[in-house]
Design a protein around this motif. Structure first.
Motif, PDB file in Angstrom:
ATOM      1  N   THR A   1     -54.634  16.433   9.533  1.00  0.00           N
ATOM      2  CA  THR A   1     -54.714  15.018   9.892  1.00  0.00           C
ATOM      3  C   THR A   1     -56.123  14.694  10.349  1.00  0.00           C
TER       4      THR A   1
ATOM      5  N   ARG B   1     -49.628  23.793   4.772  1.00  0.00           N
ATOM      6  CA  ARG B   1     -50.571  23.266   5.769  1.00  0.00           C
ATOM      7  C   ARG B   1     -50.471  21.752   5.811  1.00  0.00           C
ATOM      8  N   THR B   2     -50.701  21.213   6.993  1.00  0.00           N
ATOM      9  CA  THR B   2     -50.818  19.770   7.166  1.00  0.00           C
ATOM     10  C   THR B   2     -52.087  19.484   7.956  1.00  0.00           C
TER      11      THR B   2
ATOM     12  N   VAL C   1     -44.337  23.265   2.246  1.00  0.00           N
ATOM     13  CA  VAL C   1     -45.608  22.779   2.765  1.00  0.00           C
ATOM     14  C   VAL C   1     -46.237  23.896   3.583  1.00  0.00           C
TER      15      VAL C   1
ATOM     16  N   ALA D   1     -44.061  16.813  -0.238  1.00  0.00           N
ATOM     17  CA  ALA D   1     -45.090  16.528   0.762  1.00  0.00           C
ATOM     18  C   ALA D   1     -44.698  15.407   1.712  1.00  0.00           C
TER      19      ALA D   1
ATOM     20  N   GLN E   1     -52.911  19.767  12.970  1.00  0.00           N
ATOM     21  CA  GLN E   1     -51.574  20.044  12.464  1.00  0.00           C
ATOM     22  C   GLN E   1     -50.682  18.840  12.691  1.00  0.00           C
TER      23      GLN E   1
ATOM     24  N   ASP F   1     -43.903  18.774  10.129  1.00  0.00           N
ATOM     25  CA  ASP F   1     -43.435  19.107   8.792  1.00  0.00           C
ATOM     26  C   ASP F   1     -41.915  19.051   8.679  1.00  0.00           C
TER      27      ASP F   1
ATOM     28  N   VAL G   1     -53.667  11.932   6.068  1.00  0.00           N
ATOM     29  CA  VAL G   1     -52.823  13.119   6.139  1.00  0.00           C
ATOM     30  C   VAL G   1     -52.916  13.861   4.804  1.00  0.00           C
ATOM     31  N   THR G   2     -53.262  15.162   4.868  1.00  0.00           N
ATOM     32  CA  THR G   2     -53.308  15.986   3.669  1.00  0.00           C
ATOM     33  C   THR G   2     -52.341  17.148   3.832  1.00  0.00           C
ATOM     34  N   ARG G   3     -51.428  17.289   2.885  1.00  0.00           N
ATOM     35  CA  ARG G   3     -50.469  18.382   2.918  1.00  0.00           C
ATOM     36  C   ARG G   3     -50.660  19.264   1.696  1.00  0.00           C
TER      37      ARG G   3
END
Length: 270
Positions: A164, A161-162, A159, A93, A55, A58, A148-150
């Motif tokens: 890493t 989910r985040t 957003v 994002a 996580q 955000d 990093v994917t959001r």
């Protein structure tokens, strides 16, 4: 007709020869993803990060109020993301702490965007025609060498989910390929590339804009490279396949640019 020039650190090649060599030599981690929009240097679609995700932050920093972007044209169902959706989801994002602490490929504030993909529906929503559309936006933060994917819900504009990851390296974007070439042109190891460009065109190579570039990620292998490249894989390292605009290929396969350290090195020859 095969073009012949003096062998510098680079070498002018025919297109067929380089294409075959590129298939065998380029090392790139291609991650599964749905068709969306990306800025990658290759011909494929976007990428999605796979593996265990953590996580990330955000929330916007104190005192900063993020205005929600206009919705614009909206797609439906599994239709590709619209141009308006792409702009909106990227702005959502990157907002918050990441826009302040992240760093892009040329050292600017904010992370480097890699791809924007239409996300797969949640398992419970697989048969729901009214399921919300989501997008996965992938960035690379050069400050921490982190992918990093959001995941952004296009219906709510939030957003959800985040994730890493470190040590996961999707293919480079066009901007990263251009920056790798810029670093190489300025480095002592770029002398061969510039000499070959001069032989092929009669002009001086001063900018990546003079080349057509394709890049692949280089992953370090024990004993297969100079020690300066041992961190490639954790660092973001690129091998370039370079072509004079409207002209011949120039062989730069033996050169690796570490975008994390902004250094170029030549691979050891076996």
């Amino acid at each position: 007709m095969r073009e012949t020039v003096h062998r510098h650190l680079g070498k002018v090649l025919t297109g067929a020869a380089l294409a075959a060599a590129a298939t065998a030599a380029m090392v790139a981690v291609t991650l599964p993803g749905t068709a969306g929009a990306d800025d990658s240097g290759g011909a494929g679609g976007g990428t999605r990060a796979a593996g265990q995700a953590g996580q990330g932050p955000d929330d916007a920093p104190p005192g900063v109020v993020e205005q929600p972007p206009a919705e614009g044209e909206q797609g439906t169902g599994r239709d590709p993301l619209t141009g308006d959706e792409l702009k909106r989801v990227e702005k959502i994002a990157v907002a918050g702490q990441l826009s302040v602490t992240g760093q892009d490929v040329d050292g600017g504030r904010g992370p480097q965007r890699l791809s924007v993909d239409l996300a797969e529906p949640e398992a419970a929503e697989a048969d729901d025609p009214d399921a919300p559309r989501r997008a996965d936006v992938t960035f690379y933060d050069y400050r921490t060498d982190t992918l990093v994917t959001r995941t952004v819900n296009l219906r709510t504009g939030k957003v959800e989910r985040t994730g890493t990851q470190r040590g996961v390296q999707p293919p480079p974007s066009r901007a990263e390929n251009a920056e790798a070439a810029r670093i190489l042109i300025a480095a002592p190891l770029g002398a061969g590339l510039k000499a070959d460009y001069r032989d092929a065109t009669g002009g001086e190579l001063t900018s990546p804009d003079q080349l057509e570039l394709t890049g692949g990620i280089y992953q370090a292998a024990p004993g297969a490279q100079p020690a300066v490249l041992d961190d490639c894989g954790v660092h973001r390292c690129v091998r370039l396949f370079s072509k004079v605009r409207n002209g011949p290929w120039i062989d730069t396969r033996d050169l690796v640019i570490d975008l994390s350290t902004r250094k170029a090195a030549a691979l050891d020859r076996g």
